[in-house]
Design a protein around this motif. Structure first.
Motif, mmCIF file in Angstrom:
data_model
loop_
_atom_site.group_PDB
_atom_site.id
_atom_site.type_symbol
_atom_site.label_atom_id
_atom_site.label_comp_id
_atom_site.label_asym_id
_atom_site.label_seq_id
_atom_site.Cartn_x
_atom_site.Cartn_y
_atom_site.Cartn_z
ATOM 1 N N THR A 171 0.612 8.944 -0.346
ATOM 2 C CA THR A 171 1.740 8.640 -1.236
ATOM 3 C C THR A 171 1.250 8.183 -2.608
ATOM 4 N N LEU A 172 0.102 7.512 -2.641
ATOM 5 C CA LEU A 172 -0.470 7.106 -3.923
ATOM 6 C C LEU A 172 -0.881 8.328 -4.739
ATOM 7 N N LEU A 173 -1.558 9.289 -4.109
ATOM 8 C CA LEU A 173 -1.977 10.499 -4.820
ATOM 9 C C LEU A 173 -0.781 11.342 -5.228
ATOM 10 N N ASP A 174 0.290 11.322 -4.438
ATOM 11 C CA ASP A 174 1.517 12.012 -4.831
ATOM 12 C C ASP A 174 2.105 11.366 -6.084
ATOM 13 N N ALA A 175 2.106 10.036 -6.137
ATOM 14 C CA ALA A 175 2.612 9.316 -7.313
ATOM 15 C C ALA A 175 1.730 9.585 -8.531
ATOM 16 N N LEU A 176 0.410 9.664 -8.316
ATOM 17 C CA LEU A 176 -0.509 9.983 -9.408
ATOM 18 C C LEU A 176 -0.243 11.397 -9.920
ATOM 19 N N ALA A 177 0.024 12.323 -9.014
ATOM 20 C CA ALA A 177 0.334 13.706 -9.399
ATOM 21 C C ALA A 177 1.632 13.778 -10.186
ATOM 22 N N ASP A 178 2.611 12.966 -9.816
ATOM 23 C CA ASP A 178 3.872 12.940 -10.560
ATOM 24 C C ASP A 178 3.658 12.403 -11.975
ATOM 25 N N ALA A 179 2.820 11.374 -12.103
ATOM 26 C CA ALA A 179 2.563 10.757 -13.408
ATOM 27 C C ALA A 179 1.651 11.609 -14.284
ATOM 28 N N HIS A 180 0.668 12.272 -13.656
ATOM 29 C CA HIS A 180 -0.327 13.069 -14.392
ATOM 30 C C HIS A 180 -0.618 14.344 -13.601
ATOM 31 N N PRO A 181 0.265 15.341 -13.687
ATOM 32 C CA PRO A 181 0.144 16.562 -12.870
ATOM 33 C C PRO A 181 -1.203 17.278 -12.989
ATOM 34 N N SER A 182 -1.835 17.238 -14.141
ATOM 35 C CA SER A 182 -3.092 17.969 -14.315
ATOM 36 C C SER A 182 -4.247 17.374 -13.500
ATOM 37 N N LEU A 183 -4.097 16.151 -13.030
ATOM 38 C CA LEU A 183 -5.135 15.532 -12.195
ATOM 39 C C LEU A 183 -5.175 16.097 -10.780
ATOM 40 N N THR A 184 -4.045 16.555 -10.305
ATOM 41 C CA THR A 184 -3.920 16.974 -8.910
ATOM 42 C C THR A 184 -4.972 17.984 -8.490
ATOM 43 N N ARG A 185 -5.123 19.054 -9.251
ATOM 44 C CA ARG A 185 -6.064 20.117 -8.865
ATOM 45 C C ARG A 185 -7.509 19.657 -8.901
ATOM 46 N N ARG A 186 -7.808 18.608 -9.619
ATOM 47 C CA ARG A 186 -9.178 18.097 -9.676
ATOM 48 C C ARG A 186 -9.497 17.171 -8.501
ATOM 49 N N ILE A 187 -8.465 16.650 -7.844
ATOM 50 C CA ILE A 187 -8.653 15.686 -6.753
ATOM 51 C C ILE A 187 -8.391 16.306 -5.384
ATOM 52 N N ARG A 188 -7.340 17.144 -5.290
ATOM 53 C CA ARG A 188 -6.964 17.753 -4.009
ATOM 54 C C ARG A 188 -6.971 19.274 -4.122
ATOM 55 N N ASP A 189 -7.241 19.916 -2.987
ATOM 56 C CA ASP A 189 -7.244 21.379 -2.966
ATOM 57 C C ASP A 189 -5.818 21.914 -2.781
ATOM 58 N N GLU A 190 -5.699 23.231 -2.611
ATOM 59 C CA GLU A 190 -4.400 23.881 -2.502
ATOM 60 C C GLU A 190 -3.604 23.435 -1.275
ATOM 61 N N GLN A 191 -4.286 22.980 -0.235
ATOM 62 C CA GLN A 191 -3.617 22.502 0.971
ATOM 63 C C GLN A 191 -3.310 21.001 0.902
ATOM 64 N N GLY A 192 -3.710 20.349 -0.179
ATOM 65 C CA GLY A 192 -3.447 18.922 -0.346
ATOM 66 C C GLY A 192 -4.549 18.015 0.167
#
Length: 93
Positions: free
Chosen positions: A32-53
């Motif tokens: 849930t923390l990484l989901d909140a981080l993705a909501d705040a800064h979407p461009s970070l998501t692909r650098r931290i998690r893969d396509e399956q999350g």
């Protein structure tokens, strides 16, 4: 509940240059923390998690100094006031 996420220099430009991002996730897990981080800064998501999350192999995350890979991965509990550090793996020869 407020969590501090400390970013390495390589990821700071993707968060507007911030060294630390303060988040108030709706739940108490790393997921849930990484989901909140993705909501705040979407461009970070692909650098931290893969396509399956899942966490990328070369990314290490520590919650109050404890490696999440040894303590439950994305289901690891994140307590109020915790410090979460995201670090890239270092390799070479």
């Amino acid at each position: 509940m407020t969590i501090s996420v400390v970013l390495p220099g390589a990821l700071r430009p993707l968060a507007g240059g911030a060294k630390t991002v303060e988040l108030q996730p709706p739940g108490g897990t790393l997921q849930t923390l990484l989901d909140a981080l993705a909501d705040a800064h979407p461009s970070l998501t692909r650098r931290i998690r893969d396509e399956q999350g899942a966490l990328r192999r070369y990314v290490n995350i520590y919650i109050d100094g404890e490696d999440v890979r040894a303590s439950g991965g994305l289901s690891t509990t994140v307590a109020d006031g915790a410090e979460v550090r995201i670090l890239p793996s270092v390799a070479g020869g």
